[in-house]
Design a protein around this motif. Structure first.
Motif, mmCIF file in Angstrom:
data_model
loop_
_atom_site.group_PDB
_atom_site.id
_atom_site.type_symbol
_atom_site.label_atom_id
_atom_site.label_comp_id
_atom_site.label_asym_id
_atom_site.label_seq_id
_atom_site.Cartn_x
_atom_site.Cartn_y
_atom_site.Cartn_z
ATOM 1 N N ALA A 113 0.827 -1.210 0.000
ATOM 2 C CA ALA A 113 0.000 0.000 0.000
ATOM 3 C C ALA A 113 0.861 1.260 0.000
ATOM 4 O O ALA A 113 0.390 2.326 -0.402
ATOM 5 N N ARG A 114 2.109 1.144 0.450
ATOM 6 C CA ARG A 114 3.014 2.305 0.454
ATOM 7 C C ARG A 114 3.662 2.551 -0.898
ATOM 8 O O ARG A 114 4.347 3.555 -1.079
ATOM 9 N N ARG A 115 3.460 1.651 -1.829
ATOM 10 C CA ARG A 115 3.988 1.835 -3.174
ATOM 11 C C ARG A 115 3.110 2.809 -3.951
ATOM 12 O O ARG A 115 1.947 3.022 -3.628
ATOM 13 N N ASP A 116 3.667 3.389 -4.985
ATOM 14 C CA ASP A 116 2.887 4.222 -5.895
ATOM 15 C C ASP A 116 1.763 3.371 -6.478
ATOM 16 O O ASP A 116 2.000 2.244 -6.936
ATOM 17 N N PRO A 117 0.518 3.839 -6.471
ATOM 18 C CA PRO A 117 -0.588 3.000 -6.968
ATOM 19 C C PRO A 117 -0.419 2.551 -8.409
ATOM 20 O O PRO A 117 -0.960 1.519 -8.808
ATOM 21 N N ARG A 118 0.350 3.306 -9.183
ATOM 22 C CA ARG A 118 0.587 2.893 -10.565
ATOM 23 C C ARG A 118 1.379 1.598 -10.636
ATOM 24 O O ARG A 118 1.235 0.828 -11.599
ATOM 25 N N VAL A 119 2.205 1.349 -9.615
ATOM 26 C CA VAL A 119 3.005 0.124 -9.587
ATOM 27 C C VAL A 119 2.101 -1.097 -9.562
ATOM 28 O O VAL A 119 2.324 -2.075 -10.281
ATOM 29 N N LEU A 120 1.057 -1.057 -8.740
ATOM 30 C CA LEU A 120 0.156 -2.195 -8.623
ATOM 31 C C LEU A 120 -0.556 -2.488 -9.936
ATOM 32 O O LEU A 120 -0.778 -3.652 -10.285
ATOM 33 N N ILE A 121 -0.903 -1.434 -10.672
ATOM 34 C CA ILE A 121 -1.584 -1.619 -11.961
ATOM 35 C C ILE A 121 -0.609 -2.160 -13.003
ATOM 36 O O ILE A 121 -0.931 -3.085 -13.764
ATOM 37 N N ILE A 122 0.596 -1.600 -13.054
ATOM 38 C CA ILE A 122 1.596 -2.043 -14.029
ATOM 39 C C ILE A 122 1.993 -3.490 -13.766
ATOM 40 O O ILE A 122 2.151 -4.286 -14.704
ATOM 41 N N VAL A 123 2.137 -3.853 -12.495
ATOM 42 C CA VAL A 123 2.514 -5.223 -12.153
ATOM 43 C C VAL A 123 1.465 -6.214 -12.637
ATOM 44 O O VAL A 123 1.798 -7.291 -13.155
ATOM 45 N N VAL A 124 0.185 -5.877 -12.485
ATOM 46 C CA VAL A 124 -0.882 -6.762 -12.956
ATOM 47 C C VAL A 124 -0.763 -6.995 -14.458
ATOM 48 O O VAL A 124 -0.843 -8.142 -14.931
ATOM 49 N N VAL A 125 -0.542 -5.936 -15.224
ATOM 50 C CA VAL A 125 -0.431 -6.060 -16.679
ATOM 51 C C VAL A 125 0.778 -6.911 -17.060
ATOM 52 O O VAL A 125 0.677 -7.841 -17.878
ATOM 53 N N LEU A 126 1.937 -6.623 -16.466
ATOM 54 C CA LEU A 126 3.154 -7.376 -16.780
ATOM 55 C C LEU A 126 3.016 -8.842 -16.400
ATOM 56 O O LEU A 126 3.424 -9.734 -17.151
ATOM 57 N N PHE A 127 2.428 -9.097 -15.239
ATOM 58 C CA PHE A 127 2.313 -10.473 -14.761
ATOM 59 C C PHE A 127 1.339 -11.284 -15.618
ATOM 60 O O PHE A 127 1.598 -12.450 -15.921
ATOM 61 N N ILE A 128 0.233 -10.672 -16.024
ATOM 62 C CA ILE A 128 -0.737 -11.395 -16.859
ATOM 63 C C ILE A 128 -0.111 -11.783 -18.197
ATOM 64 O O ILE A 128 -0.267 -12.922 -18.666
ATOM 65 N N PHE A 129 0.626 -10.863 -18.830
ATOM 66 C CA PHE A 129 1.283 -11.191 -20.087
ATOM 67 C C PHE A 129 2.362 -12.252 -19.895
ATOM 68 O O PHE A 129 2.638 -13.039 -20.801
ATOM 69 N N THR A 130 2.959 -12.282 -18.714
ATOM 70 C CA THR A 130 3.943 -13.329 -18.422
ATOM 71 C C THR A 130 3.278 -14.688 -18.305
ATOM 72 O O THR A 130 3.706 -15.671 -18.917
ATOM 73 N N VAL A 131 2.197 -14.751 -17.529
ATOM 74 C CA VAL A 131 1.501 -16.016 -17.305
ATOM 75 C C VAL A 131 0.919 -16.556 -18.608
ATOM 76 O O VAL A 131 0.927 -17.776 -18.837
ATOM 77 N N LEU A 132 0.424 -15.682 -19.460
ATOM 78 C CA LEU A 132 -0.193 -16.128 -20.708
ATOM 79 C C LEU A 132 0.790 -16.836 -21.633
ATOM 80 O O LEU A 132 0.370 -17.574 -22.537
ATOM 81 N N GLN A 133 2.085 -16.642 -21.426
ATOM 82 C CA GLN A 133 3.080 -17.262 -22.289
ATOM 83 C C GLN A 133 3.631 -18.567 -21.727
ATOM 84 O O GLN A 133 4.417 -19.242 -22.406
ATOM 85 N N VAL A 134 3.253 -18.918 -20.506
ATOM 86 C CA VAL A 134 3.818 -20.095 -19.847
ATOM 87 C C VAL A 134 2.734 -21.161 -19.702
ATOM 88 O O VAL A 134 1.645 -20.884 -19.189
ATOM 89 N N THR A 176 12.194 1.887 -4.733
ATOM 90 C CA THR A 176 11.580 0.574 -4.568
ATOM 91 C C THR A 176 10.539 0.316 -5.644
ATOM 92 O O THR A 176 10.411 -0.813 -6.141
ATOM 93 N N ASP A 177 9.796 1.338 -6.025
ATOM 94 C CA ASP A 177 8.793 1.188 -7.075
ATOM 95 C C ASP A 177 9.447 0.776 -8.393
ATOM 96 O O ASP A 177 8.964 -0.129 -9.084
ATOM 97 N N TRP A 178 10.546 1.434 -8.723
ATOM 98 C CA TRP A 178 11.247 1.105 -9.964
ATOM 99 C C TRP A 178 11.801 -0.321 -9.909
ATOM 100 O O TRP A 178 11.794 -1.028 -10.931
ATOM 101 N N LEU A 179 12.279 -0.750 -8.750
ATOM 102 C CA LEU A 179 12.813 -2.104 -8.626
ATOM 103 C C LEU A 179 11.718 -3.154 -8.817
ATOM 104 O O LEU A 179 11.947 -4.187 -9.460
ATOM 105 N N VAL A 180 10.531 -2.893 -8.259
ATOM 106 C CA VAL A 180 9.424 -3.837 -8.416
ATOM 107 C C VAL A 180 9.020 -3.939 -9.885
ATOM 108 O O VAL A 180 8.842 -5.046 -10.427
ATOM 109 N N ILE A 181 8.888 -2.794 -10.545
ATOM 110 C CA ILE A 181 8.513 -2.797 -11.964
ATOM 111 C C ILE A 181 9.585 -3.493 -12.793
ATOM 112 O O ILE A 181 9.270 -4.305 -13.691
ATOM 113 N N ALA A 182 10.857 -3.196 -12.503
ATOM 114 C CA ALA A 182 11.955 -3.812 -13.257
ATOM 115 C C ALA A 182 11.968 -5.327 -13.074
ATOM 116 O O ALA A 182 12.231 -6.076 -14.025
ATOM 117 N N GLY A 183 11.666 -5.778 -11.855
ATOM 118 C CA GLY A 183 11.649 -7.216 -11.599
ATOM 119 C C GLY A 183 10.584 -7.930 -12.404
ATOM 120 O O GLY A 183 10.842 -8.975 -13.023
#
Length: 285
Positions: free
Chosen positions: A15-36, A246-253
């Motif tokens: 919750a202390r992260r920038d709210p945009r991080v949570l949205i971007i992570v969802v998009v990145l993770f879904i595209f990752t899962v769809l390929q595996v 920390t936000d940039w590290l989460v997105i980069a990961g």
């Protein structure tokens, strides 16, 4: 009635992260899962999603009903998909699969590969649902609109998303208020006959006032926005958002995870269904 969404993850690490991080992570993770499609890798992604979800600090007791709906929906979706597919697994021919048994009456073949596909789909959907829950419960209600706007979404759409997140709990509260008001008047819509059509007919005195009230509330919101000149010019937002280290590290990961999944899909078997040997061995020769 205007009720803010439940902010259950207040004060947590996520919750202390920038709210945009949570949205971007969802998009990145879904595209990752769809390929595996390899169940072993999908299980790893599910574990990652659970760890990410746990960092949101969402109390289980507050959302167990939400999870019950998710489990029920995913279970039905996977089961129906398995039956409708008729034993087909990706590009494999039926004669190339290891059939274990045929379902009675409908005759659908159940193979080691179809069971692996069913388990893989179950884990994929659970992983995507798990990664998405923090968006609903770990983002401050006032940050939805500005978060989407800072991601490039136009003002009107960003504000519409913000109103949608507020509308759903408000609609649920209005429905409960209408049910209690009807009970005071001596009408209990859940009592009486238990048939589907009977329940549907008895729900009319509850559903109609709720829908009418929702429409009236929406018109009031529209009038209030028109009186404030919404949509006539560029809108400014009081809330200022800024990415931290920390936000940039989460997105980069998660971005690195997406790139790795994309590369692996072209050069390895991660995009193919994996059936464990013990299931294959159960098939009659």
């Amino acid at each position: 009635m205007n009720i803010a969404p439940r902010y259950l993850g207040r004060g947590s690490w996520l919750a202390r992260r920038d709210p945009r991080v949570l949205i971007i992570v969802v998009v990145l993770f879904i595209f990752t899962v769809l390929q595996v499609w390899d169940a072993r890798l999908v299980f790893g992604l599910l574990v990652l999603a659970v760890v990410y979800y746990r960092s949101a600090g969402i109390p289980w007791s507050q959302i167990r009903r939400n999870w019950a709906v998710v489990f029920l929906f995913i279970g039905l979706l996977v089961t129906v998909n398995t039956i409708v597919a008729g034993g087909d697994v990706q590009e494999m021919q039926l004669e190339d699969t290891h059939v274990l048994v045929h379902l009675p009456r409908i005759g659908t073949p159940v193979s080691a590969e179809s069971i692996s596909l069913m388990v893989t789909l179950l884990m994929r959907y659970l992983a995507m649902a798990t990664i998405g829950f923090p968006v609903a419960f770990a983002v401050a209600p006032a940050d939805f609109g500005v978060a989407f706007r800072r991601l490039g979404v136009p003002d009107k759409f960003a504000f519409a998303i913000d109103l949608t997140f507020r509308f759903l709990p408000s609609l649920a509260a209005d429905f409960q208020t209408t049910v209690e008001a009807q009970r005071i008047r001596g009408f209990d819509w859940s009592a009486g006959k238990t048939g589907f059509l009977s329940r549907l007919w008895r729900s009319v005195p509850v559903v109609v006032p709720t829908v009418v009230n929702a429409i009236a509330g929406a018109e009031d919101t529209i009038d209030a926005m028109d009186l404030r000149g919404f949509g006539t010019g560029k809108r400014t937002w009081l809330r200022h958002l800024a990415f931290h280290r920390t936000d940039w590290l989460v997105i980069a990961g998660f971005l690195a995870l997406l790139v790795a999944a994309t590369i692996a899909g072209h050069f390895t078997t991660s995009s193919k269904i994996w059936a464990p040997e013990f299931l294959v061995a159960l098939a009659p020769h």
